[in-house]
Design a protein around this motif. Structure first.
Motif, PDB file in Angstrom:
ATOM      1  N   UNK A  48       0.813  -1.222   0.000  1.00  0.00           N
ATOM      2  CA  UNK A  48       0.000   0.000   0.000  1.00  0.00           C
ATOM      3  C   UNK A  48       0.850   1.277   0.000  1.00  0.00           C
ATOM      4  N   UNK A  49       2.146   1.126   0.070  1.00  0.00           N
ATOM      5  CA  UNK A  49       3.031   2.283   0.006  1.00  0.00           C
ATOM      6  C   UNK A  49       3.269   2.622  -1.464  1.00  0.00           C
ATOM      7  N   UNK A  50       2.973   3.862  -1.826  1.00  0.00           N
ATOM      8  CA  UNK A  50       3.201   4.351  -3.188  1.00  0.00           C
ATOM      9  C   UNK A  50       4.573   5.015  -3.193  1.00  0.00           C
ATOM     10  N   UNK A  51       5.597   4.225  -3.498  1.00  0.00           N
ATOM     11  CA  UNK A  51       6.960   4.765  -3.447  1.00  0.00           C
ATOM     12  C   UNK A  51       7.273   5.536  -4.724  1.00  0.00           C
ATOM     13  N   UNK A  61      17.567  12.856 -20.732  1.00  0.00           N
ATOM     14  CA  UNK A  61      18.208  13.267 -19.495  1.00  0.00           C
ATOM     15  C   UNK A  61      17.256  13.912 -18.505  1.00  0.00           C
ATOM     16  N   UNK A  62      15.972  13.999 -18.849  1.00  0.00           N
ATOM     17  CA  UNK A  62      14.977  14.587 -17.949  1.00  0.00           C
ATOM     18  C   UNK A  62      14.591  13.595 -16.858  1.00  0.00           C
ATOM     19  N   UNK A  63      13.986  14.117 -15.812  1.00  0.00           N
ATOM     20  CA  UNK A  63      13.526  13.283 -14.707  1.00  0.00           C
ATOM     21  C   UNK A  63      12.250  12.543 -15.100  1.00  0.00           C
ATOM     22  N   UNK A  64      12.177  11.287 -14.672  1.00  0.00           N
ATOM     23  CA  UNK A  64      10.986  10.458 -14.854  1.00  0.00           C
ATOM     24  C   UNK A  64      10.617   9.939 -13.474  1.00  0.00           C
ATOM     25  N   UNK A  65       9.365  10.150 -13.075  1.00  0.00           N
ATOM     26  CA  UNK A  65       8.870   9.659 -11.801  1.00  0.00           C
ATOM     27  C   UNK A  65       8.129   8.355 -12.026  1.00  0.00           C
ATOM     28  N   UNK A  66       8.526   7.329 -11.282  1.00  0.00           N
ATOM     29  CA  UNK A  66       7.792   6.072 -11.278  1.00  0.00           C
ATOM     30  C   UNK A  66       7.224   5.906  -9.879  1.00  0.00           C
ATOM     31  N   UNK A  67       5.897   5.823  -9.782  1.00  0.00           N
ATOM     32  CA  UNK A  67       5.248   5.594  -8.503  1.00  0.00           C
ATOM     33  C   UNK A  67       4.847   4.128  -8.484  1.00  0.00           C
ATOM     34  N   UNK A  68       5.576   3.352  -7.672  1.00  0.00           N
ATOM     35  CA  UNK A  68       5.395   1.902  -7.642  1.00  0.00           C
ATOM     36  C   UNK A  68       4.864   1.430  -6.295  1.00  0.00           C
ATOM     37  N   UNK A  69       4.166   0.333  -6.317  1.00  0.00           N
ATOM     38  CA  UNK A  69       3.751  -0.306  -5.077  1.00  0.00           C
ATOM     39  C   UNK A  69       5.006  -0.677  -4.297  1.00  0.00           C
ATOM     40  N   UNK A  70       4.970  -0.466  -2.990  1.00  0.00           N
ATOM     41  CA  UNK A  70       6.128  -0.720  -2.143  1.00  0.00           C
ATOM     42  C   UNK A  70       6.667  -2.132  -2.201  1.00  0.00           C
ATOM     43  N   UNK A  71       5.840  -3.071  -2.621  1.00  0.00           N
ATOM     44  CA  UNK A  71       6.293  -4.465  -2.682  1.00  0.00           C
ATOM     45  C   UNK A  71       6.862  -4.836  -4.049  1.00  0.00           C
ATOM     46  N   UNK A 120       2.254   2.474 -11.205  1.00  0.00           N
ATOM     47  CA  UNK A 120       2.180   1.017 -11.096  1.00  0.00           C
ATOM     48  C   UNK A 120       0.714   0.603 -10.963  1.00  0.00           C
ATOM     49  N   UNK A 121       0.217  -0.135 -11.960  1.00  0.00           N
ATOM     50  CA  UNK A 121      -1.183  -0.534 -11.928  1.00  0.00           C
ATOM     51  C   UNK A 121      -1.542  -1.400 -10.724  1.00  0.00           C
ATOM     52  N   UNK A 122      -0.560  -2.005 -10.064  1.00  0.00           N
ATOM     53  CA  UNK A 122      -0.841  -2.811  -8.872  1.00  0.00           C
ATOM     54  C   UNK A 122      -1.423  -1.965  -7.738  1.00  0.00           C
ATOM     55  N   UNK A 157       1.732  -1.936 -16.283  1.00  0.00           N
ATOM     56  CA  UNK A 157       2.257  -3.084 -15.538  1.00  0.00           C
ATOM     57  C   UNK A 157       3.766  -2.917 -15.561  1.00  0.00           C
ATOM     58  N   UNK A 158       4.361  -2.640 -14.397  1.00  0.00           N
ATOM     59  CA  UNK A 158       5.800  -2.361 -14.379  1.00  0.00           C
ATOM     60  C   UNK A 158       6.578  -3.235 -13.412  1.00  0.00           C
ATOM     61  N   UNK A 159       5.903  -4.155 -12.740  1.00  0.00           N
ATOM     62  CA  UNK A 159       6.583  -4.970 -11.714  1.00  0.00           C
ATOM     63  C   UNK A 159       7.425  -6.077 -12.333  1.00  0.00           C
ATOM     64  N   UNK A 160       8.609  -6.293 -11.727  1.00  0.00           N
ATOM     65  CA  UNK A 160       9.477  -7.409 -12.123  1.00  0.00           C
ATOM     66  C   UNK A 160       8.818  -8.700 -11.725  1.00  0.00           C
TER      67      UNK A 160
END
Length: 160
Positions: A48-51, A61-71, A120-122, A157-160
């Motif tokens: 539930x943590x949106x890291x 070279x620009x910044x890209x933000x990825x908001x992923x599930x903490x797990x 992160x769609x999760x 869907x971005x999770x390994x």
């Protein structure tokens, strides 16, 4: 939880308020620097943590933000296939310069400049999620729909 917010957290609170949100930034008595720390401090699951992770766009070279599930770990290959963006590692100086926050406290909003955002769609499976709010011990609670509205991010869907 203290009532006095640090300047970085106040910047996040002001952004949320200006954007019509009633989310409340909370300074926690313990660390929220990592997803595990945050979940333990808050009393929620790590998922539930949106890291908020800042990467460097491999081509621009620009910044890209990825908001992923903490797990989840971010799979750069999945991100590239879904968005065309090659993610490269960003160091602490790059993160602070581009978004205005130190690693461990990067919020999904209220950055120095606009950033391309990938979500992160999760995170959509939870009715409430928690995000960093500018410092390594501040957070705010929201839901995935509001995260999407506030960041204008692309769900993949971005999770390994």
């Amino acid at each position: 939880m203290s009532k006095e917010l640090k300047p970085s957290s106040m910047k996040v609170q002001e952004f949320l308020s200006k954007n019509g949100q009633d989310f409340v930034v909370q300074e926690m008595p313990s660390s929220t620097r990592t997803a595990s720390d945050a979940a333990a401090s808050i009393g929620c699951t790590v998922a539930q943590i949106a890291k908020s992770l800042i990467f460097k766009h491999g081509e621009t070279g620009e910044a890209v933000l990825v908001v992923a599930s903490g797990s989840n770990m971010v799979c750069a290959d999945k991100v590239r296939k879904a968005t065309g963006i090659t993610l490269t590692k960003a160091d602490a100086n790059f993160v602070r310069e581009k978004v205005g926050y130190a690693i461990g406290g990067v919020p999904p909003v209220a950055h120095n400049s606009s950033v391309h955002t990938i979500l992160d769609e999760d995170l959509n499976q939870y009715s409430e999620i928690w995000a960093a709010a500018g410092t390594p011990n501040s957070v705010f609670k929201l839901n995935p729909q509001k995260l999407s509205e506030l960041t204008q991010g692309q769900w993949i869907d971005l999770a390994k």
